[in-house]
Design an enzyme around this catalytic site. Sequence first.
Site, PDB file in Angstrom:
ATOM      1  N   ASN A 168      14.881  33.497  36.316  1.00 29.87           N
ATOM      2  CA  ASN A 168      13.581  33.688  36.955  1.00 29.87           C
ATOM      3  C   ASN A 168      12.526  34.155  35.974  1.00 29.87           C
ATOM      4  OD1 ASN A 168      14.270  32.848  39.499  1.00 29.87           O
ATOM      5  ND2 ASN A 168      14.843  34.889  40.214  1.00 29.87           N
TER       6      ASN A 168
ATOM      7  N   LEU B  72      14.048  43.281  31.432  1.00 28.41           N
ATOM      8  CA  LEU B  72      14.533  42.184  32.271  1.00 28.41           C
ATOM      9  C   LEU B  72      13.646  42.169  33.513  1.00 28.41           C
ATOM     10  CD1 LEU B  72      18.386  42.776  31.985  1.00 28.41           C
ATOM     11  CD2 LEU B  72      16.953  41.249  30.638  1.00 28.41           C
ATOM     12  N   THR B  73      12.636  41.330  33.478  1.00 29.32           N
ATOM     13  CA  THR B  73      11.587  41.391  34.506  1.00 29.32           C
ATOM     14  C   THR B  73      12.095  41.070  35.903  1.00 29.32           C
ATOM     15  OG1 THR B  73      10.965  39.098  34.026  1.00 29.32           O
ATOM     16  CG2 THR B  73       9.775  40.834  32.861  1.00 29.32           C
ATOM     17  N   CYS B  74      13.154  40.256  35.998  1.00 25.48           N
ATOM     18  CA  CYS B  74      13.653  39.891  37.330  1.00 25.48           C
ATOM     19  C   CYS B  74      14.198  41.103  38.073  1.00 25.48           C
ATOM     20  CB  CYS B  74      14.748  38.842  37.216  1.00 25.48           C
ATOM     21  SG  CYS B  74      14.169  37.300  36.513  1.00 25.48           S
ATOM     22  N   HIS B  75      14.676  42.092  37.328  1.00 27.63           N
ATOM     23  CA  HIS B  75      15.315  43.251  37.948  1.00 27.63           C
ATOM     24  C   HIS B  75      14.596  44.555  37.622  1.00 27.63           C
ATOM     25  CE1 HIS B  75      18.595  40.509  38.848  1.00 27.63           C
ATOM     26  NE2 HIS B  75      18.625  40.159  37.566  1.00 27.63           N
TER      27      HIS B  75
END
Length: 752
Positions: A450, A719-722
Amino acid sequence: MAELCNIQVTQVACGSHHSVALTKGGQVYTWGKNSSGQLGIGEVKATISSPQHLTSLSAVPLLQVTAGGEQSFALSRSGTVIGWGKNSSGQLGLGDRTDRHIPTLVHGLNMKKTTEISSGQDHTAILTKGGTVFTFGSGQYGQLGHNCYRDELHPRLVAELWGAKVIKIVCGRHHTLVLTDSKKVYSFGCGEQGQLGREWGRNQSVPLPVQLSHDTVADLKVRHICAGGNASFAMCTVDQKSSFLNGSFLDRRGDKHFNTSPKYSGLNLLLARRAFNKQSDKVLEKIESVVLHALLPSLDEAPLGVEGLRIFLLLTELLRVLQKRRTLRFCQSTELTEAVAAAMLRLPPDSLQNMNDMPAVICRFPFVMNLQCKIQLFDINANIAIAHHQMNPFGVVPMLPQTASDTHFELKLKRATLVEDTFEQLGKTDDVHFKKPLQVYLDEDTKITNVYMNDFFLHLFDELLLPKSGMFLYNDTKTLAWFPSKATLREKQYFLFGVLCGLALYNKNMIHLPFPMALFKKLVNVTPSLEDLIEFSPQEGKSLHYILEDYLDDDIESLDMYFSIVWDGAVVELDPQNPGKPVTSRNKKEFVDAYVNHAFNKSAGKLFEEFRKGFFKVCDADVVELFRPHELRDLLVGKENYDWEKLKKNTTYEGEYHASHPNILMFWEVFEELTEDEKKAFLLFLTGCDRVPILGMDQIRMTIRVLYNSTQQYFPEALTCHSILELPVYPTKETLQARLTEALMHNRGFLK
């Protein structure tokens, strides 16, 4: 009645010509005609007009008093039955036909655990704790229920009711009713005037069930029974089971109801609407009450399949008719609407996927939903659409493994030509694929993440919204964009721009969209106002506001203004039929309205409609229109209500890190010293967006963990998605500050 005005009375019973009252203190008073001793005051034949206290019962703890034709009864809390008055047919149950002028114990009912007494003209019925019934007195009309017509001088068990637990008894003049725990009513006795509830007007000497309703829609449940003279009554609630309502409006034309599926409800909703429309206001009020108090509480919160869910489609037809009637009567009540919408929102998401129409049904009632419910419904609708578009042409989920291109809408792009590649691939894609989850690949990297989608929306909209892109008209400060009067690019580009905005919302990505509130108003069918022009062009908007509110009539005349304006570099006649029309005190509002209308509607009409069509190729209009304009903007663009303390409070730690770890303490010291813009840059670094989600900072839960195999030369990573920050261990605060600041300035490797 002066004698009882200061005494609290709990029960009153009336015979043919006398009355009996029981007070809260357990005392009995009688008054009226005493021809047969029914007042219990001795052999006094006169009519007594004032309440007489029966002192003989003063010490008995009484539960109930009742009166028949010319007889009276009292029931003690221990189940003792006491009677007095006329006994010509044995209605006192004393074994003879002699009247009693004072209260007398009915020994035949000792130890029977009597809980209730009822008396008719000349017969009596009693109910025991175990649910059995005894009757005595006149049997002339069969009112004793013993399959004969003779009198009974002693209490006799009604054997025909054996096996049924009776919970209520009542006597009319010459008939008897009983109610069982299964909510069935039985009647016996005189039926000459229909008081037994049967079509034939004959007497009946055995208990037979009463058919209360022939209505196939309503399932009546009896709560109470009563009888008076030659009439009978059953007070009921209606358990309006959805199965009955469902079955009433099946679409039987050509057996269409056999095609029931998630795509087709199997109902003839037009037939339902016509049926509701035919009802009078009084009947509709009763239907509304039944639905509100009986049907909705009885519905299962996890209905089975389409046939369990479609009851809500019928209820919305009822609501449609009710709202129309109330509008005509200038009467508004939302109680039923709120109850129906609340019941829908309690349905599990998996249930809603069984019926395509359900989210659209709920969308008819946005005013009863809070913001969180609206977002939840939007997500449910998206999940339903995703599931539907991942099916094969036969409408089922394929059994064989599918490739990513079967289940997702894929964009394979190059960073260097991001805008060109995006428009080219969107232009070649069939619209149906927009409903699948978006998957973005960059520079032929087949890794599924993502992060690429976040980067895609971030950098694509940054480029598209630059003035040099030539797509939009900008205000004087270049801070807000709008649709130009004439397109400098192909009209399809604006359609595809709408698709991109829809994809962002559909896939839960916030984007950079610097448009005035007018854009979001038009998407939810709200008319833009002068307030929106003030936002887009403060100087022009405020000038128009002054004309409306501050200028005197004479001042307006002296301004020498006309219905001609300059918009997007061109002179525009706001009233083409009257060129050169002057602005006066009488038409100043017309002028301002025409100005705003041209700015946001006429000038942008064609290009905005292309944008709108593209947007709703992805998102369902019914669901989007749930949101108010500011809610839609906040959902798509995010908010700016930053609460950095909440970010810190909600942060969790993994591995060797904890809130008191030296490196963590240094990090928060450095963070607090950042400027506001640097903190926003950190939010962008952490989540892929520099704005706050619509539901606030509580939606951002940062986790900090050690970046393993790193040294003090390494930069922090995210980790930008999380929302995970991987933070190396640094020896000093200065080193941490330098590495973090440089990481925030870095463009995350996205080559332009």
